[in-house]
Design a protein around this motif. Structure first.
Motif, PDB file in Angstrom:
ATOM      1  N   ILE A  28     108.873 -63.011-135.361  1.00  0.00           N
ATOM      2  CA  ILE A  28     109.578 -63.682-136.461  1.00  0.00           C
ATOM      3  C   ILE A  28     109.639 -62.790-137.706  1.00  0.00           C
ATOM      4  O   ILE A  28     110.670 -62.731-138.391  1.00  0.00           O
ATOM      5  N   SER A  29     108.575 -62.026-137.994  1.00  0.00           N
ATOM      6  CA  SER A  29     108.615 -61.171-139.190  1.00  0.00           C
ATOM      7  C   SER A  29     109.587 -60.007-138.992  1.00  0.00           C
ATOM      8  O   SER A  29     110.225 -59.548-139.940  1.00  0.00           O
ATOM      9  N   GLU A  30     109.710 -59.548-137.750  1.00  0.00           N
ATOM     10  CA  GLU A  30     110.679 -58.486-137.434  1.00  0.00           C
ATOM     11  C   GLU A  30     112.112 -58.994-137.604  1.00  0.00           C
ATOM     12  O   GLU A  30     112.975 -58.309-138.159  1.00  0.00           O
ATOM     13  N   ILE A  31     112.352 -60.209-137.112  1.00  0.00           N
ATOM     14  CA  ILE A  31     113.691 -60.804-137.220  1.00  0.00           C
ATOM     15  C   ILE A  31     114.054 -60.988-138.698  1.00  0.00           C
ATOM     16  O   ILE A  31     115.176 -60.670-139.121  1.00  0.00           O
ATOM     17  N   MET A  32     113.099 -61.441-139.486  1.00  0.00           N
ATOM     18  CA  MET A  32     113.364 -61.641-140.911  1.00  0.00           C
ATOM     19  C   MET A  32     113.594 -60.311-141.628  1.00  0.00           C
ATOM     20  O   MET A  32     114.430 -60.208-142.519  1.00  0.00           O
ATOM     21  N   ILE A  92     119.577 -60.142-130.543  1.00  0.00           N
ATOM     22  CA  ILE A  92     118.569 -60.910-129.817  1.00  0.00           C
ATOM     23  C   ILE A  92     119.144 -61.394-128.490  1.00  0.00           C
ATOM     24  O   ILE A  92     118.476 -61.348-127.449  1.00  0.00           O
ATOM     25  N   GLU A  93     120.397 -61.818-128.524  1.00  0.00           N
ATOM     26  CA  GLU A  93     121.040 -62.270-127.277  1.00  0.00           C
ATOM     27  C   GLU A  93     121.143 -61.118-126.265  1.00  0.00           C
ATOM     28  O   GLU A  93     120.879 -61.297-125.076  1.00  0.00           O
ATOM     29  N   LYS A  94     121.484 -59.921-126.747  1.00  0.00           N
ATOM     30  CA  LYS A  94     121.558 -58.763-125.848  1.00  0.00           C
ATOM     31  C   LYS A  94     120.192 -58.439-125.249  1.00  0.00           C
ATOM     32  O   LYS A  94     120.075 -58.103-124.072  1.00  0.00           O
ATOM     33  N   ARG A  95     119.156 -58.506-126.078  1.00  0.00           N
ATOM     34  CA  ARG A  95     117.800 -58.237-125.581  1.00  0.00           C
ATOM     35  C   ARG A  95     117.414 -59.257-124.517  1.00  0.00           C
ATOM     36  O   ARG A  95     116.826 -58.915-123.495  1.00  0.00           O
ATOM     37  N   TYR A 106     102.528 -63.792-129.512  1.00  0.00           N
ATOM     38  CA  TYR A 106     101.921 -64.326-130.742  1.00  0.00           C
ATOM     39  C   TYR A 106     102.088 -63.319-131.867  1.00  0.00           C
ATOM     40  O   TYR A 106     102.032 -62.116-131.642  1.00  0.00           O
ATOM     41  N   GLU A 107     102.260 -63.831-133.071  1.00  0.00           N
ATOM     42  CA  GLU A 107     102.231 -62.956-134.237  1.00  0.00           C
ATOM     43  C   GLU A 107     101.042 -63.330-135.115  1.00  0.00           C
ATOM     44  O   GLU A 107     100.826 -64.503-135.424  1.00  0.00           O
ATOM     45  N   LEU A 108     100.264 -62.295-135.498  1.00  0.00           N
ATOM     46  CA  LEU A 108      99.119 -62.484-136.394  1.00  0.00           C
ATOM     47  C   LEU A 108      99.512 -61.979-137.777  1.00  0.00           C
ATOM     48  O   LEU A 108     100.319 -61.058-137.899  1.00  0.00           O
ATOM     49  N   PHE A 109      98.885 -62.546-138.792  1.00  0.00           N
ATOM     50  CA  PHE A 109      99.086 -62.085-140.165  1.00  0.00           C
ATOM     51  C   PHE A 109      97.718 -61.796-140.768  1.00  0.00           C
ATOM     52  O   PHE A 109      96.834 -62.646-140.706  1.00  0.00           O
ATOM     53  N   LEU A 110      97.562 -60.605-141.323  1.00  0.00           N
ATOM     54  CA  LEU A 110      96.282 -60.234-141.913  1.00  0.00           C
ATOM     55  C   LEU A 110      95.970 -61.114-143.130  1.00  0.00           C
ATOM     56  O   LEU A 110      96.889 -61.633-143.780  1.00  0.00           O
ATOM     57  N   LYS A 111      94.675 -61.270-143.423  1.00  0.00           N
ATOM     58  CA  LYS A 111      94.239 -62.080-144.573  1.00  0.00           C
ATOM     59  C   LYS A 111      95.000 -61.714-145.846  1.00  0.00           C
ATOM     60  O   LYS A 111      95.436 -62.573-146.603  1.00  0.00           O
ATOM     61  N   GLU A 112      95.189 -60.384-146.059  1.00  0.00           N
ATOM     62  CA  GLU A 112      95.818 -59.957-147.320  1.00  0.00           C
ATOM     63  C   GLU A 112      97.333 -60.168-147.349  1.00  0.00           C
ATOM     64  O   GLU A 112      97.979 -60.006-148.375  1.00  0.00           O
ATOM     65  N   ASP A 113      97.913 -60.545-146.202  1.00  0.00           N
ATOM     66  CA  ASP A 113      99.374 -60.717-146.145  1.00  0.00           C
ATOM     67  C   ASP A 113      99.752 -62.190-146.264  1.00  0.00           C
ATOM     68  O   ASP A 113     100.547 -62.714-145.485  1.00  0.00           O
ATOM     69  N   GLU A 114      99.200 -62.853-147.260  1.00  0.00           N
ATOM     70  CA  GLU A 114      99.444 -64.291-147.417  1.00  0.00           C
ATOM     71  C   GLU A 114     100.904 -64.605-147.709  1.00  0.00           C
ATOM     72  O   GLU A 114     101.470 -65.557-147.175  1.00  0.00           O
ATOM     73  N   SER A 115     101.540 -63.759-148.530  1.00  0.00           N
ATOM     74  CA  SER A 115     102.948 -64.039-148.880  1.00  0.00           C
ATOM     75  C   SER A 115     103.852 -63.876-147.658  1.00  0.00           C
ATOM     76  O   SER A 115     104.741 -64.699-147.420  1.00  0.00           O
ATOM     77  N   GLY A 116     103.608 -62.832-146.864  1.00  0.00           N
ATOM     78  CA  GLY A 116     104.395 -62.634-145.640  1.00  0.00           C
ATOM     79  C   GLY A 116     104.201 -63.784-144.670  1.00  0.00           C
ATOM     80  O   GLY A 116     105.157 -64.284-144.057  1.00  0.00           O
ATOM     81  N   PHE A 117     102.957 -64.230-144.558  1.00  0.00           N
ATOM     82  CA  PHE A 117     102.625 -65.356-143.668  1.00  0.00           C
ATOM     83  C   PHE A 117     103.357 -66.620-144.127  1.00  0.00           C
ATOM     84  O   PHE A 117     104.018 -67.297-143.322  1.00  0.00           O
ATOM     85  N   ASN A 118     103.254 -66.934-145.422  1.00  0.00           N
ATOM     86  CA  ASN A 118     103.883 -68.162-145.943  1.00  0.00           C
ATOM     87  C   ASN A 118     105.399 -68.125-145.781  1.00  0.00           C
ATOM     88  O   ASN A 118     106.026 -69.141-145.464  1.00  0.00           O
ATOM     89  N   GLU A 119     105.966 -66.943-145.998  1.00  0.00           N
ATOM     90  CA  GLU A 119     107.428 -66.811-145.852  1.00  0.00           C
ATOM     91  C   GLU A 119     107.856 -67.073-144.412  1.00  0.00           C
ATOM     92  O   GLU A 119     108.819 -67.801-144.157  1.00  0.00           O
ATOM     93  N   CYS A 120     107.121 -66.487-143.461  1.00  0.00           N
ATOM     94  CA  CYS A 120     107.468 -66.679-142.044  1.00  0.00           C
ATOM     95  C   CYS A 120     107.299 -68.131-141.611  1.00  0.00           C
ATOM     96  O   CYS A 120     108.155 -68.680-140.917  1.00  0.00           O
ATOM     97  N   ILE A 121     106.197 -68.754-142.047  1.00  0.00           N
ATOM     98  CA  ILE A 121     105.968 -70.171-141.708  1.00  0.00           C
ATOM     99  C   ILE A 121     107.114 -71.031-142.244  1.00  0.00           C
ATOM    100  O   ILE A 121     107.653 -71.890-141.552  1.00  0.00           O
ATOM    101  N   SER A 122     107.521 -70.753-143.487  1.00  0.00           N
ATOM    102  CA  SER A 122     108.580 -71.570-144.107  1.00  0.00           C
ATOM    103  C   SER A 122     109.939 -71.352-143.432  1.00  0.00           C
ATOM    104  O   SER A 122     110.802 -72.224-143.483  1.00  0.00           O
ATOM    105  N   ASP A 153     102.452 -57.280-138.555  1.00  0.00           N
ATOM    106  CA  ASP A 153     103.120 -56.476-139.589  1.00  0.00           C
ATOM    107  C   ASP A 153     104.525 -56.020-139.186  1.00  0.00           C
ATOM    108  O   ASP A 153     104.791 -54.832-139.037  1.00  0.00           O
ATOM    109  N   ARG A 154     105.423 -56.999-139.007  1.00  0.00           N
ATOM    110  CA  ARG A 154     106.861 -56.742-138.767  1.00  0.00           C
ATOM    111  C   ARG A 154     107.113 -55.852-137.539  1.00  0.00           C
ATOM    112  O   ARG A 154     108.054 -55.068-137.502  1.00  0.00           O
ATOM    113  N   GLY A 155     106.243 -55.977-136.554  1.00  0.00           N
ATOM    114  CA  GLY A 155     106.433 -55.217-135.317  1.00  0.00           C
ATOM    115  C   GLY A 155     105.870 -53.806-135.356  1.00  0.00           C
ATOM    116  O   GLY A 155     105.948 -53.081-134.367  1.00  0.00           O
TER     117      GLY A 155
END
Length: 370
Positions: A67-71, A86-89, A113-129, A263-265
């Motif tokens: 999801i972070s890569e797609i964003m 994505i459709e081609k893949r 699964y995608e993991l988000f490091l503790k310090e990447d709270e903003s990236g995590f929140n953005e992806c969740i939203s 981290d975005r792939g």
């Protein structure tokens, strides 16, 4: 190179199609050409002992983007472009499975699964939203929700509480995949010559002169499937990108199953039985990693080891057994380049680190340009 009459006659005379590169794209190109032209003489040239770039060196992820890569892609590509990619893949993965069979490639649909490091709270929140938006955009392809939020049950540390799960991802065995493709090519009477480097070519209008180090021959058509090594072919539209990878020795009681992104792939890991394969880190030094030279660097080795100790395998004893690297083909756009370069010369390159997913489709499209 001193060749006999027999060698010239059987390998280098009346060649219809010469394909440069015996990786996923090159062999799918050859097999598709064989379907279309049952009597044609098809020759594949490979500069390595084995397919040289990434086809035998990748991590074996049957994936189409976290999801972070797609964003991240949505920042530089239109929504329509990203969905098409994505459709081609996804189509490419189905094509690969259909041609080779799930048993042969050891297809394991454990999900991703995608993991988000503790310090990447903003990236995590953005992806969740953005989960509802991305799911809505991808619904026409998958007919279901792709991304969901899940609690971490793997015992990772120093990460956000939730992982983002994708049930459509799987693992494959890269070695089995390439071995089966090579077997199918040989069975289809496709000639494969290894350790042959094409140094230049001349399109003469009614044929192409293909020049190896100290020898040349004629081919009706020439098709390049050299991905990460296609910089000079494409005036720089493709750049090489090195990926460094490690694998651990077997770990007793390992309870990690699936494909994992971080981290975005830029980082990715998976289990292979009871071992962990981990790769990535080229974002630590883009300049040094935009290279077609194989090898390791201390900065990336240290980072990958650090991730194992502090995030993936905390409080567990492990030993790294082996390191290697592969060369991908990237560019300013993630759209692959499948095009005619001159009257009799074609190329299918720039797979953007998604060769397992998209390679079979690009090979088919390249053959269909003829």
């Amino acid at each position: 190179m001193e060749l006999s009459y027999w060698e010239l006659k059987n390998w280098f005379t009346n060649v219809d199609y010469t394909i440069v590169g015996s990786g996923i794209v090159g062999l799918h190109t050859a097999l598709r050409l064989r379907e279309r032209f049952p009597e044609a003489k098809i020759l594949v040239l490979e500069k390595g002992m084995l397919p040289q770039g990434a086809s035998t060196k990748n991590a074996g992820f049957a994936c189409f983007g976290s999801i972070s890569e797609i964003m991240e892609d949505l920042k530089t590509h239109t929504e329509e472009d990203v969905v098409q990619l994505i459709e081609k893949r996804w189509q490419g993965l189905q094509l690969l499975r259909k041609r080779l069979g799930d048993n042969v490639i050891d297809f394991r649909p454990h999900g991703g699964y995608e993991l988000f490091l503790k310090e990447d709270e903003s990236g995590f929140n953005e992806c969740i939203s953005k989960i509802p938006f991305i799911n809505e955009v991808l619904k026409p392809i998958f007919k279901a929700e792709v991304f969901t939020k899940e609690i971490d049950r793997f015992g990772f540390e120093n990460i956000q509480e939730y992982l983002i799960f994708n049930p459509f991802e799987a693992q494959i065995d890269t070695g089995n995949m390439m071995q089966e493709l090579l077997k199918q090519a040989v069975a289809a009477n496709i000639l494969i010559l290894n350790q042959q480097t094409v140094t230049s070519y001349t399109d003469a209008g009614n044929h192409v002169e293909v020049i190896l180090n100290d020898f040349s021959f004629n081919s009706k058509k020439l098709l390049f499937a050299t991905n990460g090594f296609a910089e000079s072919l494409t005036n720089g539209a493709v750049r090489p990108a090195r990926a460094q990878v490690l694998i651990t020795k077997p770990i007793e009681g390992l309870d990690i199953k699936g494909t994992f992104h971080l981290d975005r792939g830029y980082y990715y890991f998976r289990n292979i039985g009871n071992r962990i394969l981990l790769g990535g880190g080229r974002n630590l030094d883009f300049a040094a990693e935009n290279t077609s030279e194989f090898g390791q660097t201390k900065i990336i080795q240290n980072k990958l080891e650090n991730l194992l100790i502090n995030v993936i395998l905390p409080h567990q004893n492990f030993q790294i057994e082996h390191w290697w690297s592969g060369i991908m083909g990237i560019g300013n756009s993630k759209n692959p380049i499948v095009t005619q370069l001159s009257e009799n010369v074609f190329c299918g390159v720039r797979l953007g680190g998604m060769g397992v997913a998209i390679g079979s489709l690009i090979g088919t499209e390249l053959a269909d340009l003829i």
